[in-house]
Design a protein around this motif. Structure first.
Motif, PDB file in Angstrom:
ATOM      1  N   ILE A 155      -5.900   2.114  -4.839  1.00  9.52           N
ATOM      2  CA  ILE A 155      -5.627   0.827  -4.217  1.00  9.52           C
ATOM      3  C   ILE A 155      -6.905  -0.008  -4.263  1.00  9.52           C
ATOM      4  N   GLY A 156      -6.783  -1.251  -4.746  1.00  8.47           N
ATOM      5  CA  GLY A 156      -7.943  -2.125  -4.882  1.00  8.47           C
ATOM      6  C   GLY A 156      -7.665  -3.503  -4.326  1.00  8.47           C
ATOM      7  N   GLY A 177      -2.552   9.426 -16.105  1.00  6.76           N
ATOM      8  CA  GLY A 177      -1.828   9.808 -14.899  1.00  6.76           C
ATOM      9  C   GLY A 177      -2.215   9.017 -13.659  1.00  6.76           C
ATOM     10  N   TYR A 178      -3.279   8.200 -13.752  1.00  5.08           N
ATOM     11  CA  TYR A 178      -3.711   7.390 -12.614  1.00  5.08           C
ATOM     12  C   TYR A 178      -3.273   5.939 -12.794  1.00  5.08           C
ATOM     13  N   LYS A 179      -3.064   5.244 -11.677  1.00  3.80           N
ATOM     14  CA  LYS A 179      -2.685   3.840 -11.727  1.00  3.80           C
ATOM     15  C   LYS A 179      -3.402   3.075 -10.627  1.00  3.80           C
ATOM     16  N   VAL A 180      -3.492   1.742 -10.808  1.00  4.73           N
ATOM     17  CA  VAL A 180      -4.124   0.860  -9.831  1.00  4.73           C
ATOM     18  C   VAL A 180      -3.072  -0.061  -9.234  1.00  4.73           C
ATOM     19  N   GLU A 181      -3.088  -0.203  -7.914  1.00  6.37           N
ATOM     20  CA  GLU A 181      -2.241  -1.159  -7.210  1.00  6.37           C
ATOM     21  C   GLU A 181      -3.134  -2.036  -6.349  1.00  6.37           C
ATOM     22  N   MET A 182      -2.888  -3.346  -6.358  1.00  7.70           N
ATOM     23  CA  MET A 182      -3.731  -4.282  -5.623  1.00  7.70           C
ATOM     24  C   MET A 182      -3.104  -4.619  -4.269  1.00  7.70           C
ATOM     25  N   ILE A 183      -3.942  -4.577  -3.255  1.00  5.35           N
ATOM     26  CA  ILE A 183      -3.500  -4.792  -1.888  1.00  5.35           C
ATOM     27  C   ILE A 183      -3.637  -6.269  -1.521  1.00  5.35           C
ATOM     28  N   GLU A 214       0.315  -4.135   8.440  1.00  4.78           N
ATOM     29  CA  GLU A 214       1.062  -2.913   8.149  1.00  4.78           C
ATOM     30  C   GLU A 214       2.103  -3.178   7.066  1.00  4.78           C
ATOM     31  N   GLN A 215       2.733  -4.361   7.116  1.00  6.58           N
ATOM     32  CA  GLN A 215       3.743  -4.702   6.118  1.00  6.58           C
ATOM     33  C   GLN A 215       3.155  -4.687   4.704  1.00  6.58           C
ATOM     34  N   ALA A 216       1.951  -5.229   4.547  1.00  6.54           N
ATOM     35  CA  ALA A 216       1.314  -5.240   3.231  1.00  6.54           C
ATOM     36  C   ALA A 216       1.007  -3.821   2.754  1.00  6.54           C
ATOM     37  N   LEU A 217       0.614  -2.967   3.681  1.00  8.52           N
ATOM     38  CA  LEU A 217       0.307  -1.580   3.314  1.00  8.52           C
ATOM     39  C   LEU A 217       1.570  -0.819   2.932  1.00  8.52           C
ATOM     40  N   ARG A 218       2.665  -1.065   3.651  1.00  8.88           N
ATOM     41  CA  ARG A 218       3.916  -0.342   3.387  1.00  8.88           C
ATOM     42  C   ARG A 218       4.504  -0.675   2.017  1.00  8.88           C
ATOM     43  N   LYS A 219       4.078  -1.763   1.408  1.00 12.44           N
ATOM     44  CA  LYS A 219       4.580  -2.118   0.083  1.00 12.44           C
ATOM     45  C   LYS A 219       4.142  -1.105  -0.977  1.00 12.44           C
ATOM     46  N   HIS A 220       3.136  -0.323  -0.656  1.00 10.98           N
ATOM     47  CA  HIS A 220       2.621   0.653  -1.610  1.00 10.98           C
ATOM     48  C   HIS A 220       3.289   1.995  -1.352  1.00 10.98           C
ATOM     49  N   MET A 221       3.987   2.488  -2.362  1.00 13.19           N
ATOM     50  CA  MET A 221       4.793   3.688  -2.213  1.00 13.19           C
ATOM     51  C   MET A 221       3.974   4.863  -1.689  1.00 13.19           C
ATOM     52  N   LEU A 223       1.774   4.920   0.458  1.00 13.50           N
ATOM     53  CA  LEU A 223       1.556   4.819   1.906  1.00 13.50           C
ATOM     54  C   LEU A 223       2.848   4.648   2.699  1.00 13.50           C
ATOM     55  N   ALA A 224       3.982   4.671   2.014  1.00 10.93           N
ATOM     56  CA  ALA A 224       5.250   4.335   2.658  1.00 10.93           C
ATOM     57  C   ALA A 224       5.580   5.227   3.843  1.00 10.93           C
ATOM     58  N   ASP A 225       5.217   6.505   3.759  1.00  4.82           N
ATOM     59  CA  ASP A 225       5.557   7.430   4.845  1.00  4.82           C
ATOM     60  C   ASP A 225       4.333   7.858   5.649  1.00  4.82           C
ATOM     61  N   TRP A 226       3.213   7.150   5.493  1.00  2.68           N
ATOM     62  CA  TRP A 226       2.011   7.481   6.247  1.00  2.68           C
ATOM     63  C   TRP A 226       2.083   6.899   7.660  1.00  2.68           C
TER      64      TRP A 226
END
Length: 282
Positions: A155-156, A177-183, A214-221, A223-226
């Motif tokens: 996450i970046g 196998g790694y990917k980047v998702e922007m927060i 929290e809504q922005a964080l939950r968009k990332h799979m 972190l969905a169940d954290w």
């Protein structure tokens, strides 16, 4: 860059060829020595750069922050393409002996930044900080402290030191196998993600409610169940040592050792007690 990222009361301290006060440097050296001891007592091998580097002579800034310049992803180590010209030789000068030692392990891959990435084209003459970053996209720029790894997801954030070209460069050089998702963050002074989110252990993350929701964080799979816990206090400013280019939210820039133990500023009693209430040993 300084005006965009730094508390206004400290801007005047940051001019070319300006040293930090000697007494402050001595205290910082003592803290680093103590920090090294804490890590070694917990079974961690510590690498330290040479102490005899004259950063003033090198037109450099510091060699104290490998978190800013080296990203560890599996057995791959990726060097940052710093935005600041004063940091352009930081890894090369301060950490080359350590990188050479690590490279003796055939499993380790070290991705060095291209030597031609420091053309001084990032700063437009008419750049402002009104709703945009002060750097453009003319060349890759990123500090590795704008990224945080969660398993195979990194996450970046974009910031005053990390542009989209830099994000693309990171993606290109990641192991398979790694990917980047922007927060999505609400931080007009953004420079580094480590005072925004802090994973304490698998399934539990602390976040800065002033910078991210929290809504922005939950968009990332990933972190969905954290369990996502907002830091419950407004941290107080301090006078000594000065925060210079940081905010009191530096309280979230703590080091988690193993999902159970963590290192926290000794004087930050509020954070310590709260982290302990979450099951951490401080």
């Amino acid at each position: 860059m300084i005006e965009a990222t730094m508390p206004s009361e400290h801007i005047s301290n940051f001019k070319p060829k300006t040293m930090f006060p000697p007494k402050l440097i001595a205290k910082a050296e003592a803290e680093l020595d103590m920090f090294t001891s804490i890590l070694e007592e917990n079974g961690i091998k510590v690498y330290r750069p040479p102490k005899d580097i004259d950063w003033l002579a090198e037109d450099g800034y510091t060699g104290a922050m490998p978190r800013d310049g080296l990203m560890s992803v599996g057995n791959t180590l990726i060097e940052a393409c710093f935005a600041w010209p004063s940091r352009s030789k930081e890894i090369e000068i301060g950490f080359t002996p350590i990188l050479h030692q690590l490279a003796l392990d055939p499993r380790v891959k070290i991705v060095r930044r291209p030597r031609d990435t420091f053309a001084n084209t990032l700063f437009d003459d008419d750049a402002t900080i009104n709703g945009q970053w002060v750097i453009n996209n003319s060349r890759p720029a990123f500090d590795t402290a704008d990224f945080m790894r969660f398993g195979t997801t990194i996450i970046g954030q974009l910031s005053h030191v990390t542009n989209q070209a830099g994000v693309d460069w990171v993606i290109k050089n990641l192991p398979k196998g790694y990917k980047v998702e922007m927060i999505e963050v609400n931080d007009p002074n953004a420079m580094h993600i480590d005072a925004t989110i802090l994973p304490l252990r698998q399934g539990l993350l602390v976040y800065n409610p002033k910078k991210v929701t929290e809504q922005a964080l939950r968009k990332h799979m990933v972190l969905a169940d954290w369990e996502l816990r907002p830091y419950p206090f407004t941290p107080e400013n301090r006078v000594s040592p000065p925060l210079y280019m940081t905010s009191p939210w530096l309280c979230l820039n703590a080091l988690v050792l193993d999902g159970q133990k963590m290192v926290v500023e000794a004087n930050d009693l509020k954070s310590r007690q709260w982290f302990e209430s979450l099951g951490m040993t401080v």
